[in-house]
Design a protein around this motif. Structure first.
Motif, PDB file in Angstrom:
ATOM      1  N   CYS A 276       1.027  -0.848  -0.171  1.00 58.97           N
ATOM      2  CA  CYS A 276       0.198  -0.110   0.271  1.00 58.97           C
ATOM      3  C   CYS A 276       0.874   1.315   0.345  1.00 58.97           C
ATOM      4  N   SER A 277       1.593   1.628  -1.321  1.00 62.17           N
ATOM      5  CA  SER A 277       2.126   2.588  -1.369  1.00 62.17           C
ATOM      6  C   SER A 277       3.582   2.314  -0.526  1.00 62.17           C
ATOM      7  N   THR A 278       4.260   3.093  -0.100  1.00 59.83           N
ATOM      8  CA  THR A 278       5.067   2.497   0.854  1.00 59.83           C
ATOM      9  C   THR A 278       5.437   2.135   2.494  1.00 59.83           C
ATOM     10  N   ARG A 279       3.579   1.378   3.019  1.00 61.10           N
ATOM     11  CA  ARG A 279       3.383   0.269   3.191  1.00 61.10           C
ATOM     12  C   ARG A 279       2.743  -0.698   2.790  1.00 61.10           C
ATOM     13  N   THR A 280       3.001  -1.253   3.878  1.00 57.90           N
ATOM     14  CA  THR A 280       1.853  -2.568   4.448  1.00 57.90           C
ATOM     15  C   THR A 280       0.797  -2.374   5.073  1.00 57.90           C
ATOM     16  N   VAL A 281      -0.405  -3.636   3.852  1.00 58.50           N
ATOM     17  CA  VAL A 281      -1.337  -3.920   4.578  1.00 58.50           C
ATOM     18  C   VAL A 281      -1.094  -5.661   4.984  1.00 58.50           C
ATOM     19  N   VAL A 282      -1.171  -5.782   6.793  1.00 56.07           N
ATOM     20  CA  VAL A 282      -0.940  -6.945   6.661  1.00 56.07           C
ATOM     21  C   VAL A 282      -1.797  -8.132   7.236  1.00 56.07           C
ATOM     22  N   PHE A 283      -2.432  -8.645   6.616  1.00 53.49           N
ATOM     23  CA  PHE A 283      -3.261  -9.529   7.303  1.00 53.49           C
ATOM     24  C   PHE A 283      -3.124 -10.469   8.173  1.00 53.49           C
ATOM     25  N   GLY A 284      -3.654 -10.001   9.192  1.00 51.95           N
ATOM     26  CA  GLY A 284      -3.680 -12.189  10.582  1.00 51.95           C
ATOM     27  C   GLY A 284      -4.533 -12.640  10.136  1.00 51.95           C
ATOM     28  N   LYS A 285      -4.740 -13.750  11.451  1.00 50.78           N
ATOM     29  CA  LYS A 285      -5.456 -14.961  11.013  1.00 50.78           C
ATOM     30  C   LYS A 285      -6.266 -14.639  12.016  1.00 50.78           C
TER      31      LYS A 285
END
Length: 285
Positions: A276-285
């Protein structure tokens, strides 16, 4: 009845009906969703979705993508489907500090990391014994200022040859060129021995010791041309005290680095990380 397993990820504008359309298409294929995560990132106005589902025997990732193609075109979805049962191929790179590499190899061996190491690459010979022990192809690419372009070209050729989906810098102590980082964008993960952005540069544990820190940490991120400033995937810290020596901090730091890198790799391989641009979206469990 046998089942197949898939992971679908997509990014798009935050339009209404995306989840409904994707869910309906999966149901029409006989699929059964068992996990879903979504996020609307308001600063960038982008929508992110991850769906894990089972399908009937014989269903393929290509068939799922083809079934969703009209929906993807209509809604402008950047969509990808992968076969979750197939272990992704990775290339691990290391120099002389081997703690993070050994932790990765162990977690792959016991099945916590679902991956196949296509090759172990190093600019030194030290790690060859680990590759031989694990039955992994070892590629020695010594780097000098004169040979660096050729060695990076050899690495890219190895990625293409093996079909590796991820390059893991498990304390690989060479700076990658801007050209290489562009070609591996979103496909190379590094571990940094500090809780960024503090204590950059050489000997961070000595700096931390001299400053009397109470927390040390590690950061795993995607590799970009901005040194140690790529989108962050995973971080962690460990508490230390005045009674700890600089050597103690090194030992604690190595343990933290190993765990942080493994968690970042796991999230990436399970398609839980979306840029996401210079960041991340990190989905957990």
């Amino acid at each position: 009845m046998s089942e197949t397993s898939f992971i679908l990820t997509l990014t798009s504008a935050p339009l209404p009906g995306i989840i409904a359309a994707v869910s309906t298409a999966i149901a029409d294929l006989g699929g059964n969703i068992h996990e879903t995560h979504q996020h609307w990132d308001r600063p960038t106005d982008r929508f992110f979705l991850r769906v894990a589902f089972f399908g009937p025997e014989g269903l393929t990732a290509t068939a799922v993508e083809q079934a969703l193609a009209p929906t993807a075109e209509k809604l402008g979805l950047d969509l990808k489907v992968v076969d979750a049962a197939r272990p992704p191929k990775v290339i691990a790179m290391v120099s002389k500090f081997d703690h993070a590499l050994l932790h990765l190899l162990y977690q792959i061996r016991v099945g916590w990391l679902h991956a196949e190491v296509a090759a172990l690459v190093s600019n030194h010979e030290d790690a060859r014994r680990f590759a031989d022990h694990e039955g992994i192809r070892f590629v020695h690419l010594p780097v000098t200022p004169e040979t660096k372009p050729q060695q990076e070209a050899a690495l890219l050729a190895l990625v293409d040859e093996t079909g590796a989906e991820l390059v893991i810098l498990a304390r690989y102590m060479q700076i990658l060129s801007d050209d290489l980082t562009r070609k591996l964008s979103g496909r190379a993960i590094n571990i940094h021995h500090s809780f960024l952005p503090a204590f950059k540069g050489a000997n961070p544990y000595k700096q931390a010791y001299q400053r009397g820190v109470k927390l040390i940490g590690a950061t795993s991120h995607y590799v970009t041309s901005d040194l140690d400033e790529g989108p962050i995937i995973e971080q962690d810290v460990a508490r230390v005290s005045h009674a700890d020596t600089a050597e103690d901090l090194v030992a604690i730091g190595r343990d933290t680095e190993s765990r942080v890198l493994a968690r970042a790799v796991k999230s990436h391989l399970e398609r839980r990380v979306l840029l996401c641009s210079t960041r991340t979206v990190v989905f957990g469990k």
